[in-house]
Design an enzyme around this catalytic site. Structure first.
Site, PDB file in Angstrom:
ATOM      1  N   HIS A  65      -3.035   5.083  -8.278  1.00  0.00           N
ATOM      2  CA  HIS A  65      -2.870   4.444  -9.580  1.00  0.00           C
ATOM      3  C   HIS A  65      -1.537   4.907 -10.145  1.00  0.00           C
ATOM      4  O   HIS A  65      -1.051   5.982  -9.820  1.00  0.00           O
ATOM      5  CB  HIS A  65      -3.982   4.849 -10.539  1.00  0.00           C
ATOM      6  CG  HIS A  65      -5.304   4.257 -10.181  1.00  0.00           C
ATOM      7  ND1 HIS A  65      -6.437   4.543 -10.876  1.00  0.00           N
ATOM      8  CD2 HIS A  65      -5.679   3.398  -9.214  1.00  0.00           C
ATOM      9  CE1 HIS A  65      -7.453   3.884 -10.354  1.00  0.00           C
ATOM     10  NE2 HIS A  65      -7.004   3.195  -9.347  1.00  0.00           N
ATOM     11  N   ASP A  67      -0.875   6.130 -12.919  1.00  0.00           N
ATOM     12  CA  ASP A  67      -0.950   7.349 -13.721  1.00  0.00           C
ATOM     13  C   ASP A  67      -1.385   8.569 -12.911  1.00  0.00           C
ATOM     14  O   ASP A  67      -1.518   9.650 -13.457  1.00  0.00           O
ATOM     15  CB  ASP A  67      -1.886   7.160 -14.916  1.00  0.00           C
ATOM     16  CG  ASP A  67      -3.327   6.926 -14.497  1.00  0.00           C
ATOM     17  OD1 ASP A  67      -3.547   6.528 -13.341  1.00  0.00           O
ATOM     18  OD2 ASP A  67      -4.221   7.142 -15.319  1.00  0.00           O
TER      19      ASP A  67
END
Length: 76
Positions: A65, A67
């Site tokens: 992802h 993040d």
């Protein structure tokens, strides 16, 4: 005796706050250094715990992802 430390560098979800960074965990064991997830701002938190970035480490990225993991080399 094995010395094991689990350090939560960040425990927030997708939006960091002043007191909580994005998910990131460090495990220190007898001089070994393992980092999991590496959320944004993890580098800053490494300095906060006195580790810095100039060390050999194992980095575990559980998912790609934006993040978690892909921002490992952020410069802020």
């Amino acid at each position: 005796m094995v010395r094991l430390e689990v350090i939560f560098l960040g425990t927030s979800s997708a939006t960091p706050t002043r007191s909580r960074g994005l998910p990131s965990i460090v495990i220190r064991r007898n001089g070994e250094f393992v980092m999991m997830d590496c959320g944004e701002g993890a580098q800053r938190q490494l300095f906060r715990i006195g580790s810095g970035l100039n060390r050999e480490a194992v980095i575990l990225i559980q998912q790609l992802h934006d993040d978690q993991g892909t921002r490992l080399l952020d410069r802020h």
